[in-house]
Design an enzyme around this catalytic site. Sequence first.
Site, PDB file in Angstrom:
ATOM      1  CG  ASP A 196      -5.110   5.001   8.705  1.00  0.00           C
ATOM      2  OD1 ASP A 196      -4.935   3.899   8.162  1.00  0.00           O
ATOM      3  OD2 ASP A 196      -4.192   5.682   9.186  1.00  0.00           O
TER       4      ASP A 196
ATOM      5  CE1 TYR B 164       7.386   4.418   0.129  1.00  0.00           C
ATOM      6  CE2 TYR B 164       9.526   5.350  -0.409  1.00  0.00           C
ATOM      7  CZ  TYR B 164       8.363   5.372   0.336  1.00  0.00           C
ATOM      8  OH  TYR B 164       8.176   6.354   1.289  1.00  0.00           O
TER       9      TYR B 164
ATOM     10  CE  LYS C 200       5.801   7.495  -1.065  1.00  0.00           C
ATOM     11  NZ  LYS C 200       4.570   8.072  -0.469  1.00  0.00           N
TER      12      LYS C 200
HETATM   13  P1  NAD Z   1       3.315   4.354   8.610  1.00  0.00           P
HETATM   14  O1  NAD Z   1       3.412   2.968   8.084  1.00  0.00           O
HETATM   15  O2  NAD Z   1       3.638   4.620  10.031  1.00  0.00           O
HETATM   16  O3  NAD Z   1       1.873   4.962   8.316  1.00  0.00           O
HETATM   17  C1  NAD Z   1       1.237   4.772   7.088  1.00  0.00           C
HETATM   18  C2  NAD Z   1      -0.235   5.029   7.281  1.00  0.00           C
HETATM   19  O4  NAD Z   1      -0.892   4.790   6.025  1.00  0.00           O
HETATM   20  C3  NAD Z   1      -0.861   4.096   8.317  1.00  0.00           C
HETATM   21  O5  NAD Z   1      -1.741   4.818   9.144  1.00  0.00           O
HETATM   22  C4  NAD Z   1      -1.594   3.083   7.450  1.00  0.00           C
HETATM   23  O6  NAD Z   1      -2.698   2.466   8.077  1.00  0.00           O
HETATM   24  C5  NAD Z   1      -2.003   3.951   6.287  1.00  0.00           C
HETATM   25  N1  NAD Z   1      -2.364   3.157   5.112  1.00  0.00           N
HETATM   26  C6  NAD Z   1      -1.643   2.171   4.529  1.00  0.00           C
HETATM   27  N2  NAD Z   1      -2.326   1.627   3.516  1.00  0.00           N
HETATM   28  C7  NAD Z   1      -3.506   2.295   3.446  1.00  0.00           C
HETATM   29  C8  NAD Z   1      -4.640   2.205   2.609  1.00  0.00           C
HETATM   30  N3  NAD Z   1      -4.730   1.294   1.630  1.00  0.00           N
HETATM   31  N4  NAD Z   1      -5.664   3.069   2.804  1.00  0.00           N
HETATM   32  C9  NAD Z   1      -5.590   3.984   3.801  1.00  0.00           C
HETATM   33  N5  NAD Z   1      -4.560   4.114   4.642  1.00  0.00           N
HETATM   34  C10 NAD Z   1      -3.534   3.270   4.453  1.00  0.00           C
HETATM   35  O7  NAD Z   1       4.262   5.201   7.632  1.00  0.00           O
HETATM   36  P2  NAD Z   1       4.784   6.725   7.724  1.00  0.00           P
HETATM   37  O8  NAD Z   1       6.247   6.677   7.862  1.00  0.00           O
HETATM   38  O9  NAD Z   1       3.965   7.520   8.675  1.00  0.00           O
HETATM   39  O10 NAD Z   1       4.490   7.179   6.224  1.00  0.00           O
HETATM   40  C11 NAD Z   1       3.476   8.099   5.860  1.00  0.00           C
HETATM   41  C12 NAD Z   1       3.768   8.592   4.448  1.00  0.00           C
HETATM   42  O11 NAD Z   1       5.038   9.270   4.442  1.00  0.00           O
HETATM   43  C13 NAD Z   1       3.872   7.484   3.404  1.00  0.00           C
HETATM   44  O12 NAD Z   1       3.305   7.910   2.183  1.00  0.00           O
HETATM   45  C14 NAD Z   1       5.368   7.298   3.254  1.00  0.00           C
HETATM   46  O13 NAD Z   1       5.717   6.769   1.990  1.00  0.00           O
HETATM   47  C15 NAD Z   1       5.850   8.719   3.418  1.00  0.00           C
HETATM   48  N6  NAD Z   1       7.249   8.839   3.805  1.00  0.00           N
HETATM   49  C16 NAD Z   1       7.710   8.334   4.987  1.00  0.00           C
HETATM   50  C17 NAD Z   1       9.054   8.476   5.303  1.00  0.00           C
HETATM   51  C18 NAD Z   1       9.646   7.967   6.585  1.00  0.00           C
HETATM   52  O14 NAD Z   1      10.882   8.004   6.739  1.00  0.00           O
HETATM   53  N7  NAD Z   1       8.876   7.495   7.534  1.00  0.00           N
HETATM   54  C19 NAD Z   1       9.923   9.117   4.394  1.00  0.00           C
HETATM   55  C20 NAD Z   1       9.414   9.596   3.195  1.00  0.00           C
HETATM   56  C21 NAD Z   1       8.065   9.454   2.914  1.00  0.00           C
END
Ligand code: NAD
Length: 263
Positions: A40, A171, A175
Amino acid sequence: MSATIDLGGRVCIVTGGGRGLGAAYARALHAAGARVMIADILDDEGAALAAELDSAARDGAGDADATARYHHLDVRDEDQWATVIADTVAAFGAVDVLVNNAGIVNAAPVEHLTTAKWDAVIAVNLTGVFFGCRAVVPQMKAQFAATGTGGSIINISSVEGMRGSPGLHGYTASKFGVRGLSQSMAVELGPSGIRVNSVHPGFIRSDMSARIDPARLDIPLGRPGEPGDVAGTIVFLASDASAFTTGAEFVVDGGMITGIPHK
Ligand code: NAD
């Protein structure tokens, strides 16, 4: 047959594993017996989680026996990817599973979506996934050739990789791109023992989704998701229980995109 999955020391890298869904995946994989490299840009959170998991697992064993580690990784940086793969092999001896989870979101009506915003979300969510896959495939191919044990790449897309979403153009494009990349790689890499699947979470409580009110969503299972709700699918895809599964799309959304919304 036991319903419990035992990952038996399998080596997993989880990007964006410092918080949110990625942290839940790291916890679940570790609890199922995997050795986990949390990667991360959130160094404090990632290192703290690795220390917590490792101390829970080994109860005073030496560092060489660590079952969870942290590595700084900005998924947009090709050189950092090479280092993370090399250091994971040095620490754990292999890379069996890569969970490409790191992601960001931004929003704007299409005519106001700046090139900078578009580039930012594509760079992390799509190019970052490509960089990770490209970096890990030679290692997984070599392991398959040497041991017959294949690899599993788990790419985190979204329900926004299955349908359009107003205001989320970059986004959504990223995806859908992850979904397509997963399928083209699944076809190409099957003969090399590497499975590639995409996972499509719906609304899951996290920092990313905090600005959305789940009461506005029609979720047939009647509640918003928690990060742990997606983790079981990740553990399944990391394990031999999914040994004949590749190129597949796993929607984990409480049924949200299955129904037809009523006016
Ligand atoms: P979050 O923002 O809580 O966590 C995202 C993580 O990615 C963080 O730890 C951040 O530091 C890391 N990150 C961001 N940019 C980065 C980079 N350049 N290099 C390395 N790490 C990086 O978000 P989340 O909700 O936990 O999302 C995680 C994944 O799940 C994402 O790909 C998101 O698109 C996907 N997602 C989330 C949801 C939701 O409802 N939360 C739904 C569908 C998909």
